[in-house]
Design a protein around this motif. Sequence first.
Motif, PDB file in Angstrom:
ATOM      1  N   LEU A  96      46.206  39.653  50.461  1.00 35.46           N
ATOM      2  CA  LEU A  96      46.234  38.275  50.958  1.00 35.46           C
ATOM      3  C   LEU A  96      45.362  38.140  52.209  1.00 35.46           C
ATOM      4  CD1 LEU A  96      47.336  35.393  50.688  1.00 35.46           C
ATOM      5  CD2 LEU A  96      49.290  36.131  52.079  1.00 35.46           C
ATOM      6  N   GLU A  97      45.506  39.066  53.156  1.00 27.89           N
ATOM      7  CA  GLU A  97      44.721  39.003  54.390  1.00 27.89           C
ATOM      8  C   GLU A  97      43.220  39.116  54.133  1.00 27.89           C
ATOM      9  OE1 GLU A  97      48.058  41.075  57.343  1.00 27.89           O
ATOM     10  OE2 GLU A  97      46.217  42.167  56.867  1.00 27.89           O
ATOM     11  N   GLU A  98      42.823  39.993  53.206  1.00 30.28           N
ATOM     12  CA  GLU A  98      41.404  40.245  52.984  1.00 30.28           C
ATOM     13  C   GLU A  98      40.738  39.280  52.018  1.00 30.28           C
ATOM     14  OE1 GLU A  98      40.752  44.338  51.948  1.00 30.28           O
ATOM     15  OE2 GLU A  98      41.413  45.036  53.915  1.00 30.28           O
ATOM     16  N   THR A  99      41.520  38.673  51.113  1.00 36.16           N
ATOM     17  CA  THR A  99      40.902  37.874  50.049  1.00 36.16           C
ATOM     18  C   THR A  99      41.446  36.460  49.910  1.00 36.16           C
ATOM     19  OG1 THR A  99      42.460  38.504  48.299  1.00 36.16           O
ATOM     20  CG2 THR A  99      40.585  39.999  48.704  1.00 36.16           C
ATOM     21  N   GLY A 100      42.588  36.154  50.515  1.00 40.66           N
ATOM     22  CA  GLY A 100      43.212  34.849  50.332  1.00 40.66           C
ATOM     23  C   GLY A 100      43.979  34.720  49.030  1.00 40.66           C
ATOM     24  N   LEU A 101      44.111  35.815  48.279  1.00 43.02           N
ATOM     25  CA  LEU A 101      44.785  35.788  46.987  1.00 43.02           C
ATOM     26  C   LEU A 101      46.179  36.411  47.074  1.00 43.02           C
ATOM     27  CD1 LEU A 101      41.810  36.945  44.728  1.00 43.02           C
ATOM     28  CD2 LEU A 101      42.578  34.591  45.165  1.00 43.02           C
ATOM     29  N   SER A 102      47.134  35.768  46.424  1.00 39.56           N
ATOM     30  CA  SER A 102      48.468  36.339  46.266  1.00 39.56           C
ATOM     31  C   SER A 102      48.474  37.115  44.959  1.00 39.56           C
ATOM     32  CB  SER A 102      49.527  35.241  46.198  1.00 39.56           C
ATOM     33  OG  SER A 102      49.619  34.579  47.433  1.00 39.56           O
ATOM     34  N   VAL A 103      49.012  38.328  45.002  1.00 40.38           N
ATOM     35  CA  VAL A 103      48.993  39.166  43.809  1.00 40.38           C
ATOM     36  C   VAL A 103      50.378  39.693  43.483  1.00 40.38           C
ATOM     37  CG1 VAL A 103      46.592  39.897  44.130  1.00 40.38           C
ATOM     38  CG2 VAL A 103      48.451  41.283  45.108  1.00 40.38           C
ATOM     39  N   THR A 104      50.519  40.071  42.229  1.00 40.98           N
ATOM     40  CA  THR A 104      51.662  40.846  41.775  1.00 40.98           C
ATOM     41  C   THR A 104      51.165  42.277  41.626  1.00 40.98           C
ATOM     42  OG1 THR A 104      52.592  38.970  40.568  1.00 40.98           O
ATOM     43  CG2 THR A 104      53.332  41.175  39.911  1.00 40.98           C
ATOM     44  N   VAL A 105      51.832  43.194  42.301  1.00 41.11           N
ATOM     45  CA  VAL A 105      51.434  44.598  42.241  1.00 41.11           C
ATOM     46  C   VAL A 105      52.055  45.221  41.001  1.00 41.11           C
ATOM     47  CG1 VAL A 105      51.493  46.822  43.429  1.00 41.11           C
ATOM     48  CG2 VAL A 105      51.276  44.698  44.748  1.00 41.11           C
TER      49      VAL A 105
ATOM     50  N   CYS B 201      46.680  45.257  40.003  1.00 35.34           N
ATOM     51  CA  CYS B 201      47.295  44.006  40.471  1.00 35.34           C
ATOM     52  C   CYS B 201      46.820  42.838  39.621  1.00 35.34           C
ATOM     53  CB  CYS B 201      46.913  43.725  41.930  1.00 35.34           C
ATOM     54  SG  CYS B 201      47.459  44.947  43.114  1.00 35.34           S
ATOM     55  N   GLN B 202      47.630  41.799  39.594  1.00 30.63           N
ATOM     56  CA  GLN B 202      47.292  40.551  38.927  1.00 30.63           C
ATOM     57  C   GLN B 202      47.339  39.426  39.946  1.00 30.63           C
ATOM     58  OE1 GLN B 202      46.511  39.801  35.659  1.00 30.63           O
ATOM     59  NE2 GLN B 202      46.350  41.997  35.333  1.00 30.63           N
ATOM     60  N   VAL B 203      46.336  38.545  39.907  1.00 27.42           N
ATOM     61  CA  VAL B 203      46.315  37.398  40.817  1.00 27.42           C
ATOM     62  C   VAL B 203      47.355  36.377  40.365  1.00 27.42           C
ATOM     63  CG1 VAL B 203      44.933  35.465  41.689  1.00 27.42           C
ATOM     64  CG2 VAL B 203      43.886  37.724  41.397  1.00 27.42           C
ATOM     65  N   ARG B 204      48.187  35.918  41.320  1.00 25.24           N
ATOM     66  CA  ARG B 204      49.172  34.864  41.057  1.00 25.24           C
ATOM     67  C   ARG B 204      48.644  33.506  41.487  1.00 25.24           C
ATOM     68  NH1 ARG B 204      53.123  37.982  44.055  1.00 25.24           N
ATOM     69  NH2 ARG B 204      53.069  36.264  45.509  1.00 25.24           N
ATOM     70  N   SER B 205      47.988  33.481  42.669  1.00 27.01           N
ATOM     71  CA  SER B 205      47.507  32.207  43.203  1.00 27.01           C
ATOM     72  C   SER B 205      46.525  32.468  44.330  1.00 27.01           C
ATOM     73  CB  SER B 205      48.690  31.367  43.722  1.00 27.01           C
ATOM     74  OG  SER B 205      49.323  32.038  44.806  1.00 27.01           O
ATOM     75  N   GLY B 206      45.938  31.377  44.819  1.00 30.38           N
ATOM     76  CA  GLY B 206      45.033  31.461  45.959  1.00 30.38           C
ATOM     77  C   GLY B 206      43.601  31.150  45.585  1.00 30.38           C
ATOM     78  N   VAL B 207      42.777  31.050  46.623  1.00 28.41           N
ATOM     79  CA  VAL B 207      41.343  30.803  46.467  1.00 28.41           C
ATOM     80  C   VAL B 207      40.624  31.963  47.130  1.00 28.41           C
ATOM     81  CG1 VAL B 207      39.437  29.260  47.052  1.00 28.41           C
ATOM     82  CG2 VAL B 207      41.682  28.305  46.472  1.00 28.41           C
ATOM     83  N   LEU B 208      39.729  32.605  46.395  1.00 25.03           N
ATOM     84  CA  LEU B 208      39.022  33.773  46.916  1.00 25.03           C
ATOM     85  C   LEU B 208      38.159  33.401  48.110  1.00 25.03           C
ATOM     86  CD1 LEU B 208      38.345  36.772  46.656  1.00 25.03           C
ATOM     87  CD2 LEU B 208      36.510  36.113  45.073  1.00 25.03           C
ATOM     88  N   ARG B 209      38.373  34.148  49.219  1.00 28.76           N
ATOM     89  CA  ARG B 209      37.575  33.998  50.429  1.00 28.76           C
ATOM     90  C   ARG B 209      37.712  35.286  51.224  1.00 28.76           C
ATOM     91  NH1 ARG B 209      41.097  35.174  53.705  1.00 28.76           N
ATOM     92  NH2 ARG B 209      43.102  34.174  53.914  1.00 28.76           N
TER      93      ARG B 209
END
Length: 137
Positions: free
Chosen positions: A59-68, A91-99
């Motif tokens: 989340l800190e590095e990419t802005g994406l919430s993931v499921t590990v 991991c799988q992306v759950r939500s967020g915008v990549l940044r």
Amino acid sequence: MTADRAFLIRCVGGIIHDSNGRLLLVRRANPPGEGRWSIPGGRVEPGEDDRTALTREVLEETGLSVTVGRFVGSVTRPAAHSLYDIHDYACQVRSGVLRAGDDATDARWVTTAILATLPLSEGLLEALRGWGQLPWA
């Protein structure tokens, strides 16, 4: 310092593919690996387990919430006066915008062709290849 007497710093990394088979990479803003591309991740803080640390770091590095998901593999890399003990998970992306965020100057989804052109963190390509985790796009 020998490996059996070295202080181990527990770290985690997230191997994240999108639905098109591209792999998520970040360009490191700080040592080790400053300016090089790697999978998102970082140190496990006191009181955290691997999954909590990896969710926070991605989340800190990419802005994406993931499921590990499942454990994929581990590597040990040299640090200044210790060793990084890095455990990588799918991991799988759950939500967020990549940044690009904390500790990253860029973040992007890469294909096999793009991966071959990037300056990567030491040993990343070999580890991903050995674990069958290269982009399939």
